[in-house]
Scaffold this active site. Structure first.
Site, short mmCIF file in Angstrom:
data_model
loop_
_atom_site.label_atom_id
_atom_site.label_comp_id
_atom_site.label_asym_id
_atom_site.label_seq_id
_atom_site.Cartn_x
_atom_site.Cartn_y
_atom_site.Cartn_z
N GLU A 50 0.73 -1.30 0.03
CA GLU A 50 0.16 -0.10 0.04
C GLU A 50 0.68 1.34 -0.01
OE1 GLU A 50 -0.40 -2.64 1.93
OE2 GLU A 50 -2.41 -3.13 1.56
N PHE A 112 -11.96 -6.99 13.71
CA PHE A 112 -10.62 -7.70 12.84
C PHE A 112 -10.38 -6.61 12.01
CE2 PHE A 112 -9.47 -9.91 9.05
CZ PHE A 112 -8.32 -10.27 9.66
N GLN A 113 -9.35 -6.19 11.75
CA GLN A 113 -8.77 -5.39 10.82
C GLN A 113 -9.35 -3.70 11.01
OE1 GLN A 113 -8.43 -7.16 6.97
NE2 GLN A 113 -6.47 -7.81 7.57
N LYS A 162 -17.88 -0.98 5.22
CA LYS A 162 -18.39 -2.08 4.20
C LYS A 162 -19.67 -2.15 4.23
CE LYS A 162 -17.15 -6.96 3.20
NZ LYS A 162 -16.57 -8.09 3.46
N MET A 476 24.09 9.31 3.16
CA MET A 476 23.73 10.61 3.98
C MET A 476 24.06 10.64 5.53
SD MET A 476 23.44 13.93 3.28
CE MET A 476 22.35 14.36 1.63
C1 LIG Z 1 12.05 5.80 5.67
C2 LIG Z 1 13.24 6.62 6.29
N1 LIG Z 1 14.12 6.04 7.15
C3 LIG Z 1 15.11 6.64 7.39
C4 LIG Z 1 15.80 7.90 7.05
C5 LIG Z 1 16.86 8.76 7.32
N2 LIG Z 1 17.94 8.64 6.34
C6 LIG Z 1 17.99 9.71 5.41
S1 LIG Z 1 18.94 9.43 3.94
C7 LIG Z 1 19.32 7.82 4.59
C8 LIG Z 1 20.39 7.10 3.99
C9 LIG Z 1 19.85 6.60 2.68
O1 LIG Z 1 20.88 5.77 1.84
P1 LIG Z 1 20.71 5.35 0.69
O2 LIG Z 1 19.40 5.20 0.06
O3 LIG Z 1 21.88 4.20 0.28
O4 LIG Z 1 21.06 6.71 -0.07
P2 LIG Z 1 22.64 7.39 -0.19
O5 LIG Z 1 22.64 8.59 0.81
O6 LIG Z 1 23.83 6.32 0.17
O7 LIG Z 1 22.93 7.98 -1.56
C10 LIG Z 1 18.61 7.52 5.73
C11 LIG Z 1 18.61 6.18 6.48
C12 LIG Z 1 14.63 8.31 5.66
N3 LIG Z 1 14.95 9.50 5.31
N4 LIG Z 1 13.76 7.57 5.60
#
Ligand SMILES: Cc1ncc(C[n+]2csc(CCOP(=O)(O)OP(=O)(O)O)c2C)c(N)n1
Ligand SMILES: [Mg+2]
Lengths: 574, 164
Positions: A50, A112-113, A162, A476
């Site tokens: 979803e 449920f749900q 529903k 990042m």
């Molecule tokens: C759902 C979610 N969880 C955690 C984060 C925190 N977060 C921001 S950037 C990042 C790293 C992303 O890694 P990657 O997709 O490998 O991209 P890169 O920075 O290596 O290019 C994280 C964990 C987020 N933005 N979204």
């Protein structure tokens, strides 16, 4: 015409002109799915999660300007959709989400749900409805579209129990609805407009600062006209990119945390900020106390609450950006011609900042530079592709190096920053733009969050090109740990990554691995030549790359951290 | 600064929680809140008391205005207005002299004794914030058993109503 509630839902969507419904079935939505089965026209896309459905509807909306539509079941179906709804909410994306709910008689009994979906989503929707009478169903759906699309757009949820979908009612889909408590202001106040223009004319160091509002309002044409007439420097936020063509010489780059040196310095030194559909978000301003210390602010926004929220607006103008800019272009004709001499010195200063080339980077023989991949993508696609991204370093490089020429081509989760957005969003973009090149720039972390949508892409033949900038890191976060936590890389190394090529192949698509800088462009050409195939490019990049410039949190625009080789800045960049 | 914000909102289940949710989500404080249906059964009137400087209140008003269910919102305290709060207070009242003393206070504040036991009085009092506050501090000559306040409601002075 007597229809069941389920038929009313489907027929309403059809009469609303909905092209695609992205969804996933379940118990509380069974009647609705049965009505879909029997309907001749409605186009339902079965995603594999979803969250994927909401991001796909979101990407479809961002790229086409139309409202995205989602259909999910009660309980877990709805809670799975929440991340996508919140993502759309933060970026003001029009979306209508229809959720099945347990039968009215079971609401409140921990059935449920059952989940209090109206309650759970209240803080992340523009509005939501629980339908309690089948006679109100069609009108409620019309209201949902009306609220989602007008004013500052956003997601609207309609929760349908529903039993309501089984009951019958006379069907009539209204052409129009009015809501007494909801009348967005469209036209700008003429006096304020004149005042804003006069301030712009008087300014010595003005800058035009444009955000996602200009994209959402479809105001690119008016904006370009207005900005070209003035000859002034323009910067755009992450969400504004493409509203004004990036290759144009008046565009001085994105601003904010990873903005260009010249854009941030210009904001810092400006005596007038002319904000258009931008909300002075914290990723843009850095420390508010240090932000643009000598600037007056003219701010145009459709949402009065966005005006003056973070930074006081000297001239607030409430209205639709497209309408207000049209008014401005008209009003400017009554004023004396703008004298470009007035900003000659200002442009000289800006050019000096630009000479630092803050986005410059060095290539390597052995390691693929992620920035170069984005540049090559730009060349191979002629700068015309739709580009979606996930969240992380790759997102910032995409924003910095793909110079978007048009609005609605850059699709990313700016407000919520949702990893997992990129692939399903790209899928939604492709549904809305079947003949266009669609690239998803992603990371090795993000892609795994909605990887299941590769199956949807196969089922519907969506030839998205996935560029995974694989740095084996949550890059990042690793960057922040390198700068601010003395290189304590806590849980940011991506151990045990899958073999992305095999993974892609097992989903029935084409996988490629690219490891040599010399191969990048050729591989991209090869991938984009496969017009009707999804290609997943696992591009092994330099792990140590960081995103520059960077405004560390708590710092001001004049305190950017530059690439280590850019330290000899003309005007003392930190 | 203390502000009294009053609004008309659609009289539907759940709409109150949109207002309350907005305050908690944005970390605005609520000192009191009252809500009840108006003469028009499709609308409720909600009045709340909060604190903040001008910029803060402006932002609160704008955010409330953004709620689809809110028909109209005003800062009552920005203009001449009447505010009232009802308080019910139960105090220990034993022996003639204490009972007399409480009665005198009740007279001075134009309050009313509406409940009596052999050891307590229940007093009802209405007034604006100053009056209710000073009554509550004055009545502490007796021991307070419990205090219930309705929260402040209010209305603007002059001819105009909130609707028009
Ligand atoms: C759902 C979610 N969880 C955690 C984060 C925190 N977060 C921001 S950037 C990042 C790293 C992303 O890694 P990657 O997709 O490998 O991209 P890169 O920075 O290596 O290019 C994280 C964990 C987020 N933005 N979204
Ligand atoms: Mg990574």
């Amino acid at each position: 015409m007597e229809l069941t509630g389920a038929e009313i839902v489907v027929q309403s969507l059809h009469d609303e002109g909905v092209e695609f419904v992205f969804g996933y079935p379940g118990g509380a939505a069974l009647h609705i799915y049965d009505a879909i089965y029997n309907h001749e026209h409605i186009n339902h896309i079965l995603t594999r999660h979803e969250q994927g459905a909401t991001h796909a509807a979101d990407g479809y909306s961002r790229s086409t300007g139309k409202t995205g539509v989602v259909l999910v079941t009660s309980g877990p179906g709805a809670t799975n959709a929440v991340t996508g709804i919140a993502t759309a909410y933060m970026d003001s994306i029009p979306m209508v989400v229809i959720t099945g709910q347990v039968p009215t008689a079971l609401i409140g009994y921990d059935s449920f749900q059952e989940a209090d979906v109206v309650g759970i989503t209240r803080p992340c929707v523009k509005h939501n409805f629980l339908v309690k009478n089948v006679n109100n169903l069609a009108e409620t759906i019309k209201k949902a579209f009306h609220v989602a699309e007008t004013g500052r757009p956003g997601p609207v949820l309609v929760d349908v129990p529903k039993d309501i979908t089984a009951q019958k009612a006379h069907y009539h889909y209204p052409d129009d609805v009015t809501i007494r408590s909801y009348q967005p202001k469209i036209k700008g106040n003429d006096r304020q407009i004149k005042k804003g223009l006069e301030m712009l004319q008087a300014a010595k160091r003005p800058i035009i600062y444009v955000g996602g509002g200009a994209v959402l309002a479809n105001a690119a044409e008016e904006l370009t006209h207005f900005v070209r007439d003035t000859g002034l420097p323009i910067t755009q936020t992450l969400m504004g990119l493409g509203a004004y063509p990036a290759p144009d010489s008046q565009f001085i780059g994105m601003l904010g945390m990873h903005g260009t040196y010249e854009a941030n310095m210009a904001m810092h030194e400006a005596d007038l900020i002319f904000a258009i559909g931008a909300r002075f978000d914290d990723r843009v301003t850095g420390d508010l106390n240090k932000f643009a210390p000598s600037a007056k602010v003219v701010q145009i926004d459709i949402d009065p609450a966005s005006i003056g929220k973070n930074r006081k607006a000297d001239v607030p103008i409430v209205g639709d950006v497209k309408v207000v800019l049209t008014q401005m272009i008209e009003a400017a004709k009554q004023l004396p011609d703008y004298d470009p001499k007035q900003t000659e010195d200002w442009w000289k200063t800006i050019k000096q900042w630009q000479s630092l080339d803050s986005l410059g980077f060095e290539l390597d023989d052995k390691l693929i530079k992620p920035q170069q991949v984005v540049k090559d993508l730009y060349e191979v696609t002629g700068g015309d592709a739709f580009v979606t991204s996930d969240v992380g370093q790759h997102q910032m490089w995409a924003a910095q190096y793909y110079h978007f020429k048009e609005p609605r081509k850059w699709i990313n989760s700016g407000g919520l920053g949702t990893m997992g957005f990129g692939l399903p969003a790209a899928m939604g973009v492709q549904f809305g733009n079947p003949d266009a090149d669609v690239a998803c720039i992603t990371g090795d972390g993000s892609i795994l969050m909605c990887i299941q949508e590769l199956a949807t892409c196969l089922q519907y033949g969506m030839p998205v090109k996935v560029l995974c900038l694989n740095n084996r890191y949550l890059g990042m976060v690793r960057q922040w740990q390198e700068f601010f936590y003395e290189r304590r890389y806590s849980h940011t190394y991506m151990d045990s990554l899958p073999d992305f090529v095999k993974l892609t192949e097992s989903f029935g698509h084409v996988g490629m691995r690219v490891e040599n800088p010399a191969d990048v462009k050729g591989a991209l050409q090869e991938a984009f030549a496969l017009k009707d195939r999804l290609v997943f490019m696992d591009i092994v990049t330099d792990q140590s790359e960081n995103v520059f410039p960077m405004i560390p949190s708590g710092a001001g625009h004049a305190e950017m951290t530059m690439r280590p080789d850019k330290l000899n800045s003309p005007k003392g960049a930190a | 600064m203390r502000r009294i914000i009053s609004m008309l909102l659609e009289n539907e289940p759940g709409e109150l929680s949109r207002v309350a949710g907005l305050f908690s989500a944005r970390a605005y404080n609520i000192e009191s809140l009252t809500v009840a249906v108006t003469e028009d059964p499709t609308m409720s009137r909600l009045t709340l008391v909060t604190k903040g400087d001008d910029a803060h209140i402006e932002q609160i008003l704008k955010q409330i205005n953004k709620l689809i269910a809110v028909v109209k919102v005003v800062d009552l305290s920005a203009n001449p207005h009447i505010e009232r709060e009802l308080i019910l207070i139960k105090v220990i009242a034993k022996g003639n002299s204490q009972r007399d003393e409480i009665k005198r206070l009740v007279d001075i504040f134009e309050a009313e004794i509406i409940g009596v036991t052999d050891s307590t009085y229940t007093v009802q009092m209405t007034g604006d914030a100053d009056q209710t506050d000073s009554f509550i501090s004055a009545i502490q000559i007796a021991e307070i058993v419990e205090l219930a306040r309705s929260g402040v409601t209010g209305i603007s002075r002059g001819k105009k109503g909130l609707k028009g």
